[in-house]
Design an enzyme around this catalytic site. Structure first.
Site, PDB file in Angstrom:
ATOM      1  N   HIS A  89       0.804  -1.221   0.000  1.00 39.02           N
ATOM      2  CA  HIS A  89       0.000   0.000   0.000  1.00 39.02           C
ATOM      3  C   HIS A  89       0.841   1.276   0.000  1.00 39.02           C
ATOM      4  CE1 HIS A  89      -3.494   2.545   1.354  1.00 39.02           C
ATOM      5  NE2 HIS A  89      -4.046   1.771   0.457  1.00 39.02           N
ATOM      6  N   LYS A  91       3.029   4.450  -1.276  1.00 42.29           N
ATOM      7  CA  LYS A  91       2.970   5.419  -2.371  1.00 42.29           C
ATOM      8  C   LYS A  91       4.241   6.247  -2.255  1.00 42.29           C
ATOM      9  CE  LYS A  91      -1.819   5.132  -1.558  1.00 42.29           C
ATOM     10  NZ  LYS A  91      -2.207   4.459  -0.358  1.00 42.29           N
ATOM     11  N   ASP A  96      17.002   9.655  -7.349  1.00 43.25           N
ATOM     12  CA  ASP A  96      18.453   9.801  -7.193  1.00 43.25           C
ATOM     13  C   ASP A  96      18.920   9.641  -5.748  1.00 43.25           C
ATOM     14  OD1 ASP A  96      18.750  10.170  -9.935  1.00 43.25           O
ATOM     15  OD2 ASP A  96      18.466  12.344  -9.767  1.00 43.25           O
TER      16      ASP A  96
END
Length: 169
Positions: A89, A91, A96
């Site tokens: 779940h 996000k 870099d």
């Protein structure tokens, strides 16, 4: 450090532009990813030679229009969790190894135009390293790989189904 809130279609361009800043690496762990403009920015990074890895939720990576499959279809390494009872779940995007993008925001049209969502961009190498460590832990623990050939077949099947549906109208 920047915060963005949705619904707000103008904030979509900020997300897209952030991915265009990638120079070396981009690690993605995203629950739902169906927004083509964001996928296009990731694909552009891939074409520039940025090393990209993507982790998606197993169920959401199989839905119609999943951009996780699109990424896999061009050879970007993609994995999913393999548990129907629980979800990957997160996000998260790590650019870099120094910029973290995270929040409630799923990369979907619904999130951009309708949902109450938030997104946080944070540039700090120490914090980014904590996210990289967690991403690497997930990457090594997830064994379900979306291979290029399977992704291409699924995308073609989806196109054929869409064409057949349009022809019936």
């Amino acid at each position: 450090c920047e915060c963005y809130f949705f619904p707000n279609p103008s904030n979509e361009q900020r997300v897209v532009n952030m991915f265009r800043t990638c120079k070396k690496t981009l690690d993605l762990a995203i629950f739902t990813f169906t927004r083509d403009s964001i996928a296009q920015a990731v694909l552009e990074a891939h074409q520039r030679g940025v090393k990209i890895r993507c982790i998606g939720d197993d169920g959401n990576s199989k839905v119609k229009g999943s951009d996780v499959r699109l990424l896999a279809s061009v050879g970007i390494p993609c994995k999913t969790d393999n548990n129907i009872r629980f979800h990957m779940h997160n996000k998260i995007a790590i650019i870099d190894n120094s910029v973290v993008i995270t929040g409630s925001f799923n990369w979907t049209t619904q999130a951009i135009n309708n949902n109450q969502e938030n997104l946080f961009f944070y540039e700090d190498k120490e914090i980014a390293q904590q996210y990289v460590k967690e991403f690497n832990k997930l990457w090594s623990s997830f064994t379900a790989v979306i291979d290029k050939e399977t992704a291409l077949r699924q995308i073609e099947l989806e196109k054929k189904q869409k064409t057949n549906t349009n022809n019936k109208k």
